[in-house]
Design a protein around this motif. Structure first.
Motif, PDB file in Angstrom:
ATOM      1  N   CYS A 286       0.845  -1.195   0.000  1.00 45.91           N
ATOM      2  CA  CYS A 286       0.000   0.000   0.000  1.00 45.91           C
ATOM      3  C   CYS A 286       0.876   1.240   0.000  1.00 45.91           C
ATOM      4  O   CYS A 286       1.797   1.359   0.800  1.00 45.91           O
TER       5      CYS A 286
ATOM      6  N   CYS B 294      -0.331   4.376   0.468  1.00 52.73           N
ATOM      7  CA  CYS B 294      -0.960   5.518   1.140  1.00 52.73           C
ATOM      8  C   CYS B 294      -0.052   6.038   2.249  1.00 52.73           C
ATOM      9  O   CYS B 294       0.887   5.371   2.682  1.00 52.73           O
TER      10      CYS B 294
ATOM     11  N   CYS C  78      -0.525   4.045   6.225  1.00 51.09           N
ATOM     12  CA  CYS C  78      -0.032   2.721   6.616  1.00 51.09           C
ATOM     13  C   CYS C  78       1.434   2.795   7.060  1.00 51.09           C
ATOM     14  O   CYS C  78       2.215   3.563   6.509  1.00 51.09           O
TER      15      CYS C  78
HETATM   16 ZN   LIG Z   1      -2.351   2.195   3.199  1.00 53.53          ZN
END
Ligand SMILES: [Zn+2]
Ligand SMILES: [Zn+2]
Length: 202
Positions: free
Chosen positions: A59, A61, A64
């Protein structure tokens, strides 16, 4: 400069990505998992998971938890009733109580131990987010895709480097997406419609 996608994949992925629907996963009572420990050398926080994990993925983003120097996190989901904190729970704190996924973080080393959704109307309610690299146990599912690739820009990557990152992810045998994978988006859509039905929105 050599780019680090994530330590778990930088040297290549050996297993082929599994395809399994999240509904099937929830209904089929998968086999037991293992333990995850934070990075503290003394008195680490330990959580125990008594189920298989699903949708293990990278991920990009900014929310995280990522290992030092990595562009992506590695994150998967487990049923929340199959996760318990077994050691040093007092070292955990919630990073942001207002976030839809509340990250339970070790106060000493900063490792995110699990992310939990408390809003019952949220499409991920019932699932906890975990970082399987914190486990020494075998048998976890392989990384299946890379999500939120363009979001790494929020953490400082130059947008001009995104094509190179996508190419690198692709060369590892993983599909790069700027959101979740289509399978996970399908799960969210079907869950949202069921929740709306339950809550008599129609
Ligand atoms: Zn994430
Ligand atoms: Zn710690």
């Amino acid at each position: 400069m050599k780019m680090s996608i994530h330590p778990a994949v930088d040297a290549g992925i050996k297993t082929s990505p599994a395809t399994r629907s999240l509904w099937g996963y929830i209904n089929n009572k998968p086999k037991p998992g293992g333990t995850l420990s934070c990075k503290c050398s003394k008195n680490p926080v330990v959580i125990k998971i008594t189920s298989q994990a699903a949708h293990n993925h990278l991920c990009g983003c900014s929310q995280c938890w990522k290992p030092e120097g990595a562009l992506f996190s590695q994150v998967a989901v487990v049923p929340r009733d199959k996760l318990s904190v077994t050691k040093n729970a007092s070292k955990l704190e919630i990073l942001d109580e207002n976030a839809s996924i509340q990250r339970h973080v070790c106060k000493e080393c900063g490792t995110h131990m699990y992310g939990r959704v408390e809003d019952e109307s949220h499409h991920f309610y019932g699932l906890d987010f975990v970082h399987l690299e914190l486990s020494q146990d075998d048998g976890w599912p392989p990384i299946q895709f890379a999500g939120f690739v363009s979001s790494i820009v929020e953490s400082g990557t130059n947008p001009s480097e995104l094509d190179e990152v996508r190419a690198r992810v692709h060369s590892l045998g993983l599909e790069p997406y700027d959101s979740f994978s289509p399978q996970l988006n399908d799960f969210i859509a079907s869950r949202s419609s069921k929740l709306n039905y339950k809550n008599k929105v129609y």
